[in-house]
Design an enzyme around this catalytic site. Structure first.
Site, mmCIF file in Angstrom:
data_model
loop_
_atom_site.group_PDB
_atom_site.id
_atom_site.type_symbol
_atom_site.label_atom_id
_atom_site.label_comp_id
_atom_site.label_asym_id
_atom_site.label_seq_id
_atom_site.Cartn_x
_atom_site.Cartn_y
_atom_site.Cartn_z
ATOM 1 N N PRO A 133 0.788 -1.218 0.000
ATOM 2 C CA PRO A 133 0.000 0.000 0.000
ATOM 3 C C PRO A 133 0.826 1.278 0.000
ATOM 4 C CG PRO A 133 -0.077 -1.065 2.140
ATOM 5 C CD PRO A 133 0.678 -1.959 1.247
ATOM 6 N N GLU A 134 0.516 2.161 -0.935
ATOM 7 C CA GLU A 134 1.028 3.527 -0.876
ATOM 8 C C GLU A 134 -0.170 4.385 -0.486
ATOM 9 O OE1 GLU A 134 3.622 4.658 -4.082
ATOM 10 O OE2 GLU A 134 4.369 2.635 -4.311
#
Length: 281
Positions: free
Chosen positions: A2-3
């Site tokens: 996840p960014e």
DNA sequence: CGATATGTTGTGAG
DNA sequence: CCTCACAACATATC
């Protein structure tokens, strides 16, 4: 992995699924997950608390509870939240379970065990090492040109590690960093303080646009990212360079190269993205 | 079996 | 103070 856009998608999902719910009991199956307090303190503090809402700052999730308590959660590489009905098959990688009073469970799953949770009183966000030094959000209101110019002109290092540094701008990870540099025609090893004002403007515009569009597309996911609803992100179709080494550049047809910059896999077009020694365009 | 992948912090060198 | 490299965290996958 996840960014910021993925974390935003998780935040929205959690607000729809568990906002307003009360916690009956907390189980901590892997105590190193809880970073700044003991697992016992963590469990005691959250028992019987109500989830008022979930916020996000950079890649951090902030669960707001009554009693002025915030649980800070960073998913790192593989962390995921799932909502299950009570008694559902426990996952192999489930490390924390929040039993809710409505008969459901909020579970934190993380195959790498890299994620971390912290417990703070509201307003004490600055006491946590990562959260306390986060740069501005990559939005047009928060990330101004004058701020970017000021910090970029002070930096003699390469642009890629500069952008990955969360204290400069919050939320950019390896994937989006390669993408925005390709879009802006900047070499990942370009010395930061030699980037022209025009390129800084372009970079700023691309960062803001890319993050905004990725949020619209529910977050990228090169591999197998799923949000709290079990939906995969749809943004992977949009990637220009990441994971595309050996394929032709969409702009000029030159083959995309993969190199190592700051110990990270880095993808770029050797034709479109050149290192410049002086500030000249 | 070894290399590689990802995010972040901490530490130490220069 | 700045910049960089590297270890550590733990696991899956190529």
């Amino acid at each position: 992995m996840p960014e910021l856009p993925e974390v935003e998608t998780v935040k929205k999902g959690l607000n729809e699924l568990v906002k307003g719910c009360q916690i009956r009991r907390v189980e901590v199956l892997y105590s190193k997950m809880i970073d700044n307090v003991t697992a016992d303190t963590f469990k005691r503090a959250l028992t019987n608390k109500k989830i008022l809402r979930i916020d996000r700052r950079g890649k951090y999730l902030l669960f707001r509870f009554n009693g002025q308590i915030t649980m800070v959660s960073h998913l790192r590489m593989e962390g995921k939240y799932d909502v299950e009905t009570e008694g559902a098959e426990p996952g192999k990688h489930t490390h924390v379970i929040f039993h809710l009073t409505d008969g459901r469970e909020l579970r934190y799953n993380d195959s790498r065990k890299f994620g971390r949770m912290y417990l703070i009183h509201n307003g004490e966000e600055h006491t946590l090492s990562g959260l306390g030094t986060l740069g501005p959000e990559p939005t047009s209101d928060d990330l101004t040109f004058s701020y970017m110019k000021k910090i970029m002109n002070k930096s003699r290092g390469k642009i890629k590690p500069f952008l990955l540094n969360q204290s400069h701008i919050a939320g950019l990870g390896n994937i989006y960093t390669d993408e925005v540099l390709w879009m802006s025609k900047i070499h990942p090893e370009q010395q930061t303080n030699l980037i022209s004002d025009d390129k800084i403007k372009l970079l700023r515009k691309n960062i803001i646009k890319e993050i905004k569009e990725a949020i619209k597309g529910h977050g990228t996911t090169v591999f197998s990212y799923k949000n709290a609803f079990g939906e995969s992100g749809s943004f992977q179709n949009h990637l220009h360079v990441y994971h595309r080494d050996g394929q032709p550049c969409e702009r000029c047809g030159t083959l995309i190269k993969k190199i190592r910059v700051a110990q990270r896999g880095t993808h770029f077009c050797p034709q479109c993205q050149k290192v410049v020694k002086v500030d000249n365009d």
